[in-house]
Scaffold this motif. Structure first.
Motif, PDB file in Angstrom:
ATOM      1  N   GLY A  32       0.833  -1.200   0.000  1.00  0.00           N
ATOM      2  CA  GLY A  32       0.000   0.000   0.000  1.00  0.00           C
ATOM      3  C   GLY A  32       0.861   1.241   0.000  1.00  0.00           C
ATOM      4  N   TYR A  33       0.554   2.154  -0.939  1.00  0.00           N
ATOM      5  CA  TYR A  33       1.252   3.441  -0.981  1.00  0.00           C
ATOM      6  C   TYR A  33       0.239   4.518  -1.318  1.00  0.00           C
ATOM      7  CZ  TYR A  33       3.960   7.339  -2.864  1.00  0.00           C
ATOM      8  OH  TYR A  33       4.460   8.584  -3.123  1.00  0.00           O
ATOM      9  N   TRP A  34       0.038   5.434  -0.380  1.00  0.00           N
ATOM     10  CA  TRP A  34      -0.891   6.527  -0.550  1.00  0.00           C
ATOM     11  C   TRP A  34      -0.106   7.834  -0.486  1.00  0.00           C
ATOM     12  CZ3 TRP A  34      -1.574   2.284   2.569  1.00  0.00           C
ATOM     13  CH2 TRP A  34      -2.590   1.409   2.190  1.00  0.00           C
ATOM     14  N   ALA A  35       0.029   8.498  -1.606  1.00  0.00           N
ATOM     15  CA  ALA A  35       0.807   9.743  -1.678  1.00  0.00           C
ATOM     16  C   ALA A  35       0.092  10.895  -0.986  1.00  0.00           C
ATOM     17  CB  ALA A  35       1.088  10.105  -3.133  1.00  0.00           C
ATOM     18  N   LEU A  36      -1.255  10.799  -0.845  1.00  0.00           N
ATOM     19  CA  LEU A  36      -2.059  11.833  -0.178  1.00  0.00           C
ATOM     20  C   LEU A  36      -1.893  13.190  -0.858  1.00  0.00           C
ATOM     21  CD1 LEU A  36      -1.448  10.736   3.524  1.00  0.00           C
ATOM     22  CD2 LEU A  36      -3.474  10.317   2.115  1.00  0.00           C
ATOM     23  N   ASP A  37      -1.850  13.160  -2.188  1.00  0.00           N
ATOM     24  CA  ASP A  37      -1.739  14.388  -2.985  1.00  0.00           C
ATOM     25  C   ASP A  37      -3.065  14.784  -3.630  1.00  0.00           C
ATOM     26  OD1 ASP A  37       0.949  14.689  -2.451  1.00  0.00           O
ATOM     27  OD2 ASP A  37       1.602  13.636  -4.261  1.00  0.00           O
ATOM     28  N   GLU A  38      -4.046  13.848  -3.659  1.00  0.00           N
ATOM     29  CA  GLU A  38      -5.295  14.130  -4.368  1.00  0.00           C
ATOM     30  C   GLU A  38      -6.458  13.416  -3.699  1.00  0.00           C
ATOM     31  OE1 GLU A  38      -5.722  12.096  -8.186  1.00  0.00           O
ATOM     32  OE2 GLU A  38      -3.832  11.037  -7.752  1.00  0.00           O
ATOM     33  N   VAL A  39      -7.664  13.888  -4.011  1.00  0.00           N
ATOM     34  CA  VAL A  39      -8.886  13.291  -3.486  1.00  0.00           C
ATOM     35  C   VAL A  39      -9.660  12.668  -4.648  1.00  0.00           C
ATOM     36  CG1 VAL A  39     -11.068  13.717  -2.303  1.00  0.00           C
ATOM     37  CG2 VAL A  39      -9.024  14.990  -1.641  1.00  0.00           C
ATOM     38  N   ALA A  40     -10.124  11.433  -4.438  1.00  0.00           N
ATOM     39  CA  ALA A  40     -10.947  10.756  -5.445  1.00  0.00           C
ATOM     40  C   ALA A  40     -11.992   9.925  -4.718  1.00  0.00           C
ATOM     41  CB  ALA A  40     -10.089   9.861  -6.339  1.00  0.00           C
ATOM     42  N   ASP A  41     -13.281  10.195  -4.986  1.00  0.00           N
ATOM     43  CA  ASP A  41     -14.379   9.440  -4.381  1.00  0.00           C
ATOM     44  C   ASP A  41     -14.301   9.437  -2.851  1.00  0.00           C
ATOM     45  OD1 ASP A  41     -15.348   8.779  -6.926  1.00  0.00           O
ATOM     46  OD2 ASP A  41     -13.995   7.031  -7.031  1.00  0.00           O
ATOM     47  N   GLY A  42     -14.013  10.593  -2.292  1.00  0.00           N
ATOM     48  CA  GLY A  42     -14.023  10.725  -0.833  1.00  0.00           C
ATOM     49  C   GLY A  42     -12.831  10.125  -0.134  1.00  0.00           C
ATOM     50  N   GLY A  43     -11.749   9.942  -0.877  1.00  0.00           N
ATOM     51  CA  GLY A  43     -10.558   9.381  -0.248  1.00  0.00           C
ATOM     52  C   GLY A  43      -9.323   9.616  -1.087  1.00  0.00           C
ATOM     53  N   LEU A  91      -7.607   4.988   0.787  1.00  0.00           N
ATOM     54  CA  LEU A  91      -7.813   5.489   2.139  1.00  0.00           C
ATOM     55  C   LEU A  91      -9.059   6.368   2.104  1.00  0.00           C
ATOM     56  CD1 LEU A  91      -4.236   6.501   3.412  1.00  0.00           C
ATOM     57  CD2 LEU A  91      -5.635   4.564   4.152  1.00  0.00           C
ATOM     58  N   THR A  92     -10.108   5.912   2.760  1.00  0.00           N
ATOM     59  CA  THR A  92     -11.365   6.654   2.793  1.00  0.00           C
ATOM     60  C   THR A  92     -11.331   7.646   3.952  1.00  0.00           C
ATOM     61  OG1 THR A  92     -12.537   4.750   1.880  1.00  0.00           O
ATOM     62  CG2 THR A  92     -13.858   6.447   2.978  1.00  0.00           C
ATOM     63  N   PHE A  93     -11.780   8.865   3.717  1.00  0.00           N
ATOM     64  CA  PHE A  93     -11.705   9.916   4.724  1.00  0.00           C
ATOM     65  C   PHE A  93     -12.936   9.890   5.624  1.00  0.00           C
ATOM     66  CE2 PHE A  93      -9.130  12.712   1.573  1.00  0.00           C
ATOM     67  CZ  PHE A  93      -8.038  11.866   1.739  1.00  0.00           C
ATOM     68  N   GLY A  94     -12.704  10.209   6.904  1.00  0.00           N
ATOM     69  CA  GLY A  94     -13.788  10.341   7.866  1.00  0.00           C
ATOM     70  C   GLY A  94     -13.685  11.673   8.579  1.00  0.00           C
ATOM     71  N   GLY A  95     -14.824  12.151   9.116  1.00  0.00           N
ATOM     72  CA  GLY A  95     -14.833  13.452   9.770  1.00  0.00           C
ATOM     73  C   GLY A  95     -14.587  14.548   8.758  1.00  0.00           C
ATOM     74  N   ASP A  96     -13.740  15.511   9.139  1.00  0.00           N
ATOM     75  CA  ASP A  96     -13.433  16.636   8.255  1.00  0.00           C
ATOM     76  C   ASP A  96     -12.072  16.484   7.580  1.00  0.00           C
ATOM     77  OD1 ASP A  96     -15.828  17.916   9.001  1.00  0.00           O
ATOM     78  OD2 ASP A  96     -14.867  18.747  10.800  1.00  0.00           O
ATOM     79  N   ALA A  97     -11.575  15.256   7.486  1.00  0.00           N
ATOM     80  CA  ALA A  97     -10.265  15.043   6.875  1.00  0.00           C
ATOM     81  C   ALA A  97     -10.245  15.563   5.448  1.00  0.00           C
ATOM     82  CB  ALA A  97      -9.917  13.564   6.890  1.00  0.00           C
ATOM     83  N   THR A  98      -9.167  16.263   5.106  1.00  0.00           N
ATOM     84  CA  THR A  98      -9.057  16.843   3.765  1.00  0.00           C
ATOM     85  C   THR A  98      -7.628  16.700   3.263  1.00  0.00           C
ATOM     86  OG1 THR A  98      -8.529  19.033   4.661  1.00  0.00           O
ATOM     87  CG2 THR A  98     -10.855  18.566   4.204  1.00  0.00           C
ATOM     88  N   ILE A  99      -7.474  16.896   1.975  1.00  0.00           N
ATOM     89  CA  ILE A  99      -6.154  16.948   1.360  1.00  0.00           C
ATOM     90  C   ILE A  99      -5.815  18.404   1.076  1.00  0.00           C
ATOM     91  CG2 ILE A  99      -4.782  16.404  -0.698  1.00  0.00           C
ATOM     92  CD1 ILE A  99      -5.093  14.023   1.041  1.00  0.00           C
ATOM     93  N   TYR A 100      -4.691  18.864   1.583  1.00  0.00           N
ATOM     94  CA  TYR A 100      -4.227  20.208   1.256  1.00  0.00           C
ATOM     95  C   TYR A 100      -3.307  20.110   0.046  1.00  0.00           C
ATOM     96  CZ  TYR A 100      -1.101  24.188   1.188  1.00  0.00           C
ATOM     97  OH  TYR A 100      -0.351  25.266   0.781  1.00  0.00           O
ATOM     98  N   ASN A 101      -3.565  20.943  -0.972  1.00  0.00           N
ATOM     99  CA  ASN A 101      -2.721  20.992  -2.165  1.00  0.00           C
ATOM    100  C   ASN A 101      -2.065  22.356  -2.271  1.00  0.00           C
ATOM    101  OD1 ASN A 101      -5.102  18.985  -3.460  1.00  0.00           O
ATOM    102  ND2 ASN A 101      -2.978  18.438  -3.868  1.00  0.00           N
ATOM    103  N   ASP A 102      -0.815  22.343  -2.593  1.00  0.00           N
ATOM    104  CA  ASP A 102      -0.081  23.584  -2.833  1.00  0.00           C
ATOM    105  C   ASP A 102      -0.260  23.938  -4.306  1.00  0.00           C
ATOM    106  OD1 ASP A 102       1.552  25.746  -2.736  1.00  0.00           O
ATOM    107  OD2 ASP A 102       3.428  24.584  -2.811  1.00  0.00           O
ATOM    108  N   ASP A 103      -1.338  24.688  -4.606  1.00  0.00           N
ATOM    109  CA  ASP A 103      -1.618  25.018  -6.012  1.00  0.00           C
ATOM    110  C   ASP A 103      -1.103  26.393  -6.415  1.00  0.00           C
ATOM    111  OD1 ASP A 103      -3.285  26.657  -4.621  1.00  0.00           O
ATOM    112  OD2 ASP A 103      -5.155  25.789  -5.388  1.00  0.00           O
TER     113      ASP A 103
END
Length: 706
Positions: free
Chosen positions: A478-489, A499-511
């Motif tokens: 398993g390797y999750w870069a945690l750079d993007e969100v797809a289908d709630g995870g 990795l499915t997100f729960g609560g207010d978990a979000t991905i921060y992107n430096d755009d």
């Protein structure tokens, strides 16, 4: 050849007065005891005669003229002096010798007074002659009368010889490993002993200091001064090692070093081998070396899988019956000589002792054997048995047994680690057919389980080679870069469970959409730890989880992630990663608010917790850290890495398997969820197998593939 030693003649009353700011010096004559002293002595007992046991020349005990102490610098003479009346005493030392003209020379010194029983010392003047026998003695004075000299009556006269000349550089030769400057060939080789003869042209050489490349300094003593010694060396790796030798004389003078370099080739390949990766239905195992296939009994089946994450591609199954064996019909090694036997083994039953590989010996015993004995892995050579490590039903292990007749040892490696050594081993001379899966022809201990990659060498397999035989790689699960969100995870790189997100978990992107320098309303935010983004958790019910098993925790596994703990929550425990069960977490990596250290918390099958605290690394909040938890099933050990370094380790056997996935930012607490993380997480990795320290460092640097 050093000059001969000139011997001292009788002492005389010639005296030379020495001046010193530290001691009172003066000549001694026969009139030293005055009439007043004699009168006082009638009521005062003289100091005791110095005992020989209390006299020393430098660090050596007092030695007489028959065997003087040799020194390489002006020695410090020492004596313990006592007075029967308990008075304070002073010491008078005297040294004497005969000079080149045949005249006797004497030097004396008297020290200040000290308490009775004290040790008195004097460093001999630097003008003492070389290669001349110098005698010395000492006596005590109590302020009134002199005691007897240490040499009086049956007392002790000490002697030394000052030798400031180093012996000649020694010579070195070897029939197995010639000097590389004289010989351009590579010589056999790793695991093959070589002998090195060291000799000296100086007849006062009493020892040799030597070391081989990578080893510590050792001492060898010849049978007679100036004689040779024979050193043995077992090469551990191919290359051009160096032997450095110095001759040392009686005084401790060391010669200039002799450098001897020689070429060592790779170790000889096995003399017999069977991969046991033959196709299902085969009736014999093809020979990988030695040219002799091994005929299979009725209880052997081919086509099984070999140990995972190794180069071993197949295995043979053995059903534990009398037909569970293979035999080559010939011996594979001389048990009285150097040999090594190894195999990958998987016992499926531990109800009784099992034999993986053996060779017939005499009528009552195998010449050697590799297998299990009394609940442990074992290696036998004749009557000697080495046991170590705990077999586990259904689990693969790599066993290597090494017989070293030069050292007189039998050593057992389990999964590349030495677990025991038998000393003073006497190997049998009788030798018969090699057996795979039983102890001797028709005797029993038939293997129940699987065997693979059986090898036999006619040499010593050294520790690095034994470790390489047992090497098992890692596999990314398993390797999750945690750079993007797809289908709630966050997607897994290779299409595995997200990795499915729960609560207010979000991905921060430096755009780069906000420039604080140009827009005063744009608040600066921390950069992602690695790559283009990271997972942000607020500590209030946020998490990310893979909904299903990711890695087999019954075998070796490794967890890794980058983390930044929010300093606002630094006073409470927070979980970074966990492998949960129904009521608790098999393993959790967390931040401890009490100690401000990272921890690994492990729970065994009985619910008992083991906590490892990273003692050498402060978990500074608001700073980026990298964590790796590594479980080594073969070694039954857990390691916690913090920022690339092993910060804690302990022996551990979980005894149960986590059936669910991996949790990021929370763990099981008292049957529920808790220890939510306030901070950010990046680059989550799960591996089957044991990450090496180099692999951990690569992950810390943000390298996805290790």
């Amino acid at each position: 050849m050093k000059p001969p030693v000139r011997h001292a003649l009788v002492r005389c009353a010639i005296a030379v007065t020495l001046a010193s700011s530290a001691v009172a010096l003066g000549p001694w004559t026969a009139t030293a005891a005055s009439a007043a002293s004699a009168a006082s002595a009638a009521e005062n007992r003289p100091p005791s005669q110095p005992a020989g046991a209390g006299l020393s020349t430098g660090s050596a005990a007092c030695a007489g003229a028959a065997d003087p102490t040799y020194v390489r610098s002006a020695p410090t003479l020492s004596a313990v002096l006592r007075d029967p009346d308990g008075n304070r005493v002073s010491a008078q030392f005297e040294v004497s010798w005969t000079d080149d003209a045949g005249d006797p020379q004497v030097r004396t010194v008297e020290t200040t007074h000290r308490t009775s029983g004290s040790t008195f010392s004097w460093t001999v003047p630097s003008d003492i002659p070389v290669f001349t026998e110098v005698s010395w003695r000492v006596r005590a004075h109590d302020g009134t009368v002199w005691g007897p000299w240490s040499s009086d009556n049956e007392g002790r006269s000490c002697a030394f010889v000052y030798d400031d000349e180093a012996p000649a550089k020694p010579s070195v030769s070897s029939p197995e490993y010639p000097d590389y400057s004289d010989d351009g060939e590579w010589h056999d080789g790793v695991g093959k002993y070589g002998t090195f003869t060291v000799d000296s042209t100086s007849d006062d050489t009493v020892s040799y200091l030597y070391y081989f490349s990578g080893g510590g300094t050792r001492t060898a003593k010849p049978a007679e001064p100036g004689g040779p010694v024979v050193l043995t060396y077992l090469p551990q790796s191919a290359g051009i090692p160096r032997l450095t030798v110095q001759a040392v004389d009686r005084a401790g003078n060391a010669s200039a070093p002799r450098e001897y370099m020689f070429r060592v080739s790779e170790g000889r390949t096995p003399v017999a081998a069977w991969k046991l990766a033959d196709a299902a239905g085969a009736t014999e195992a093809a020979a990988g070396a030695g040219g002799r296939p091994a005929t299979a009994g009725a209880g052997v089946g081919f086509g099984a899988e070999g140990p995972a994450r190794t180069a071993v591609t197949g295995a043979a199954e053995f059903d534990g019956t009398a037909g569970a064996y293979l035999t080559s019909g010939a011996p594979a090694a001389d048990p009285a000589a150097a040999f090594t036997v190894s195999a990958w083994v998987r016992p499926d039953s531990l109800a009784e002792d099992l034999a993986a590989v053996s060779q017939d010996g005499g009528a009552d015993a195998a010449a050697f054997g590799l297998g299990t004995d009394d609940g442990a892995w074992s290696f036998t050579v004749g009557d000697s048995v080495v046991r170590g490590g705990v077999p586990e039903s259904g689990e693969w292990a790599q066993l290597t047994g090494v017989h070293d007749p030069v050292a007189g040892t039998a050593r057992l490696y389990v999964n590349g680690r030495s677990v025991g050594t038998a000393e003073n081993v006497t190997a049998p001379s009788a030798s018969g057919n090699l057996q795979v899966g039983r102890t001797r022809s028709g005797v029993g201990a038939n293997w129940h389980g699987a065997l693979a990659d059986v090898r036999v060498w006619d040499r010593v397999v050294v520790a690095p080679e034994a470790a390489a035989l047992a090497k098992r790689g890692t596999a990314s699960k398993g390797y999750w870069a945690l750079d993007e969100v797809a289908d709630g995870g966050s997607p897994e790189r290779d299409g595995g469970l997200p990795l499915t997100f729960g609560g207010d978990a979000t991905i921060y992107n430096d755009d780069n959409s906000c420039d604080p320098g140009a827009d005063p309303d744009c608040a600066p935010v921390p950069l992602p730890i690695v790559g283009a983004g990271h997972l942000v958790l607020d500590g209030d019910g946020d998490f990310a989880a893979a909904d299903g098993p990711v890695v087999d925790t019954g075998d070796s596994f490794s967890l890794s992630a980058h983390v930044r703990v929010d300093g606002a929550s630094r006073d409470r425990p927070m979980t970074v990663l966990s492998l949960p069960g129904a009521d608790g977490s098999l393993a959790a990596v967390r931040y401890s608010g009490a100690s401000e250290r990272f921890e690994a918390v492990l729970t065994d099958a009985d619910g008992e917790e083991t906590t490892l605290t990273a003692g050498n690394a402060w978990a500074s909040p608001d700073d980026d850290h990298h964590l790796s938890l590594v479980y080594d099933d073969a070694a039954d050990e857990i390691l916690l890495y913090v920022d690339g370094d092993v910060s804690a380790r302990t022996s551990y056997r979980p005894g149960w398997t986590a059936k669910t996935g991996i949790e990021v930012g929370r763990s099981r607490v008292a049957g529920g969820w808790g220890e939510y993380l306030d901070g950010v997480v990046d680059e989550v990795h799960v591996h089957a197998g044991v990450l090496t320290s180099d692999q951990v460092i690569h992950l810390r640097l943000g390298m996805a593939d290790v």
